[in-house]
Design a protein around this motif. Structure first.
Motif, PDB file in Angstrom:
ATOM      1  N   ALA A   1       0.829  -1.212   0.000  1.00  0.00           N
ATOM      2  CA  ALA A   1       0.000   0.000   0.000  1.00  0.00           C
ATOM      3  C   ALA A   1       0.862   1.259   0.000  1.00  0.00           C
ATOM      4  N   ILE A   2       1.908   1.274   0.799  1.00  0.00           N
ATOM      5  CA  ILE A   2       2.771   2.468   0.891  1.00  0.00           C
ATOM      6  C   ILE A   2       3.590   2.651  -0.390  1.00  0.00           C
ATOM      7  N   SER A   3       4.068   1.559  -0.943  1.00  0.00           N
ATOM      8  CA  SER A   3       4.920   1.671  -2.135  1.00  0.00           C
ATOM      9  C   SER A   3       4.149   2.179  -3.351  1.00  0.00           C
ATOM     10  N   GLN A   4       2.819   2.041  -3.351  1.00  0.00           N
ATOM     11  CA  GLN A   4       2.009   2.508  -4.477  1.00  0.00           C
ATOM     12  C   GLN A   4       1.648   4.001  -4.368  1.00  0.00           C
ATOM     13  N   LEU A   5       1.947   4.599  -3.242  1.00  0.00           N
ATOM     14  CA  LEU A   5       1.591   6.005  -3.036  1.00  0.00           C
ATOM     15  C   LEU A   5       2.508   6.937  -3.814  1.00  0.00           C
ATOM     16  N   ASN A   6       1.911   8.010  -4.315  1.00  0.00           N
ATOM     17  CA  ASN A   6       2.695   9.078  -4.925  1.00  0.00           C
ATOM     18  C   ASN A   6       2.735  10.199  -3.883  1.00  0.00           C
ATOM     19  N   LEU A   7       3.782  10.236  -3.117  1.00  0.00           N
ATOM     20  CA  LEU A   7       3.872  11.146  -1.986  1.00  0.00           C
ATOM     21  C   LEU A   7       3.884  12.619  -2.407  1.00  0.00           C
ATOM     22  N   ASP A   8       4.357  12.908  -3.621  1.00  0.00           N
ATOM     23  CA  ASP A   8       4.411  14.295  -4.078  1.00  0.00           C
ATOM     24  C   ASP A   8       3.016  14.856  -4.346  1.00  0.00           C
ATOM     25  N   GLN A   9       2.047  13.995  -4.617  1.00  0.00           N
ATOM     26  CA  GLN A   9       0.692  14.455  -4.929  1.00  0.00           C
ATOM     27  C   GLN A   9      -0.278  14.261  -3.768  1.00  0.00           C
ATOM     28  N   LEU A  10       0.178  13.681  -2.674  1.00  0.00           N
ATOM     29  CA  LEU A  10      -0.689  13.390  -1.524  1.00  0.00           C
ATOM     30  C   LEU A  10      -0.789  14.616  -0.622  1.00  0.00           C
ATOM     31  N   ARG A  11      -2.039  15.040  -0.363  1.00  0.00           N
ATOM     32  CA  ARG A  11      -2.257  16.182   0.520  1.00  0.00           C
ATOM     33  C   ARG A  11      -2.228  15.699   1.977  1.00  0.00           C
ATOM     34  N   PRO A  12      -1.927  16.560   2.934  1.00  0.00           N
ATOM     35  CA  PRO A  12      -1.821  16.168   4.347  1.00  0.00           C
ATOM     36  C   PRO A  12      -3.081  15.465   4.876  1.00  0.00           C
ATOM     37  N   LEU A  13      -4.249  15.958   4.555  1.00  0.00           N
ATOM     38  CA  LEU A  13      -5.488  15.345   5.035  1.00  0.00           C
ATOM     39  C   LEU A  13      -5.665  13.955   4.442  1.00  0.00           C
ATOM     40  N   GLU A  14      -5.320  13.777   3.178  1.00  0.00           N
ATOM     41  CA  GLU A  14      -5.405  12.455   2.530  1.00  0.00           C
ATOM     42  C   GLU A  14      -4.416  11.488   3.194  1.00  0.00           C
ATOM     43  N   ALA A  15      -3.228  11.975   3.520  1.00  0.00           N
ATOM     44  CA  ALA A  15      -2.222  11.138   4.183  1.00  0.00           C
ATOM     45  C   ALA A  15      -2.723  10.685   5.550  1.00  0.00           C
ATOM     46  N   LEU A  16      -3.337  11.582   6.284  1.00  0.00           N
ATOM     47  CA  LEU A  16      -3.877  11.239   7.600  1.00  0.00           C
ATOM     48  C   LEU A  16      -5.001  10.211   7.482  1.00  0.00           C
ATOM     49  N   GLU A  17      -5.901  10.407   6.522  1.00  0.00           N
ATOM     50  CA  GLU A  17      -6.993   9.447   6.300  1.00  0.00           C
ATOM     51  C   GLU A  17      -6.438   8.078   5.918  1.00  0.00           C
ATOM     52  N   LEU A  18      -5.403   8.068   5.080  1.00  0.00           N
ATOM     53  CA  LEU A  18      -4.777   6.809   4.672  1.00  0.00           C
ATOM     54  C   LEU A  18      -4.145   6.090   5.866  1.00  0.00           C
ATOM     55  N   LEU A  19      -3.498   6.846   6.728  1.00  0.00           N
ATOM     56  CA  LEU A  19      -2.907   6.240   7.934  1.00  0.00           C
ATOM     57  C   LEU A  19      -3.974   5.608   8.822  1.00  0.00           C
ATOM     58  N   TYR A  20      -5.102   6.296   9.012  1.00  0.00           N
ATOM     59  CA  TYR A  20      -6.204   5.733   9.800  1.00  0.00           C
ATOM     60  C   TYR A  20      -6.727   4.443   9.166  1.00  0.00           C
ATOM     61  N   LYS A  21      -6.863   4.452   7.849  1.00  0.00           N
ATOM     62  CA  LYS A  21      -7.361   3.274   7.124  1.00  0.00           C
ATOM     63  C   LYS A  21      -6.399   2.092   7.293  1.00  0.00           C
ATOM     64  N   LEU A  22      -5.104   2.350   7.118  1.00  0.00           N
ATOM     65  CA  LEU A  22      -4.094   1.289   7.262  1.00  0.00           C
ATOM     66  C   LEU A  22      -4.047   0.741   8.692  1.00  0.00           C
ATOM     67  N   LYS A  23      -4.162   1.655   9.653  1.00  0.00           N
ATOM     68  CA  LYS A  23      -4.173   1.234  11.057  1.00  0.00           C
ATOM     69  C   LYS A  23      -5.367   0.329  11.341  1.00  0.00           C
ATOM     70  N   ALA A  24      -6.541   0.708  10.827  1.00  0.00           N
ATOM     71  CA  ALA A  24      -7.752  -0.099  11.042  1.00  0.00           C
ATOM     72  C   ALA A  24      -7.594  -1.488  10.440  1.00  0.00           C
ATOM     73  N   GLU A  25      -6.956  -1.589   9.263  1.00  0.00           N
ATOM     74  CA  GLU A  25      -6.737  -2.895   8.616  1.00  0.00           C
ATOM     75  C   GLU A  25      -5.775  -3.759   9.421  1.00  0.00           C
ATOM     76  N   ILE A  26      -4.756  -3.132   9.967  1.00  0.00           N
ATOM     77  CA  ILE A  26      -3.756  -3.884  10.738  1.00  0.00           C
ATOM     78  C   ILE A  26      -4.324  -4.372  12.053  1.00  0.00           C
ATOM     79  N   VAL A  27      -5.123  -3.547  12.731  1.00  0.00           N
ATOM     80  CA  VAL A  27      -5.668  -3.909  14.044  1.00  0.00           C
ATOM     81  C   VAL A  27      -6.680  -5.041  13.930  1.00  0.00           C
ATOM     82  N   GLU A  28      -7.354  -5.151  12.780  1.00  0.00           N
ATOM     83  CA  GLU A  28      -8.393  -6.185  12.619  1.00  0.00           C
ATOM     84  C   GLU A  28      -7.859  -7.507  12.916  1.00  0.00           C
TER      85      GLU A  28
END
Length: 195
Positions: A168-195
């Motif tokens: 998931a992280i390797s597919q990200l284009n960090l130059d085009q990711l806005r701060p709010l999108e990055a935060l939402e993505l982190l929450y999503k990844l955390k939720a998947e890992i905790v499951e």
């Protein structure tokens, strides 16, 4: 009597030098098996590693034979030669290289003339105790295997989660990711890992 033995061992360990000749017989025998074995093991190691005196260390603890594997240049196992013919045991009164992995206490008791009824009961009790020890050993091995399976499954799950996270992280284009999108993505990844 065990306190007397420990006082003597303490005196030996405190006063022996590399020029001493130490003769120790059945260190640890006057207490429980594990206590005695632990003391005998530690005393042996201390003599070899710290005092470095020539030592004869007579023991009934077969487990101490492992020390020679750890200190082969400093230790040597010797035992009394025994010849077994069926159920008959002949003590050859000869010292040979190597250790033995069993005891001959019942045979010695027989040679000493203990009554047959006592020897028979001792044999029965010995078999009972060996069965209990064997059963305990099997249960312990089963528990270890179950624990290893659990650890293995958990490790596989962690590896799978790490792989998903990396993908998931390797597919990200960090130059085009806005701060709010990055935060939402982190929450999503955390939720998947905790499951």
């Amino acid at each position: 009597t065990f306190m007397v033995e420990m006082n003597e061992v303490s005196y030996i360990l405190a006063n022996a030098t590399t020029k001493s000749l130490l003769i120790l017989d059945e260190v640890g025998r006057g207490t429980s098996t594990f206590d005695g074995l632990s003391i005998a093991w530690a005393v042996s190691e201390y003599i070899v590693q710290k005092i470095q005196a020539r030592t004869l260390f007579a023991t009934h603890y077969h487990e101490l034979m492992e020390l020679v594997e750890k200190e082969p240049q400093a230790m040597l196992n010797l035992s009394m030669a025994v010849q077994e013919k069926g159920s008959e045991v002949i003590f050859l009164r000869k010292v040979v290289a190597g250790g033995i992995d069993r005891s001959y206490g019942l045979h010695v008791a027989k040679l000493a003339g203990l009554p047959r009824v006592v020897l028979n009961r001792a044999e029965e009790k010995l078999h009972e105790l060996e069965e209990i020890a064997l059963s305990s050993n099997i249960k312990l091995k089963n528990r270890k295997a179950q624990a290893q399976t659990i650890v293995s499954k958990a490790s596989s799950q962690v590896e799978l989660q790490e792989t998903k996270l990396y993908a998931a992280i390797s597919q990200l284009n960090l130059d085009q990711l806005r701060p709010l999108e990055a935060l939402e993505l982190l929450y999503k990844l955390k939720a998947e890992i905790v499951e």
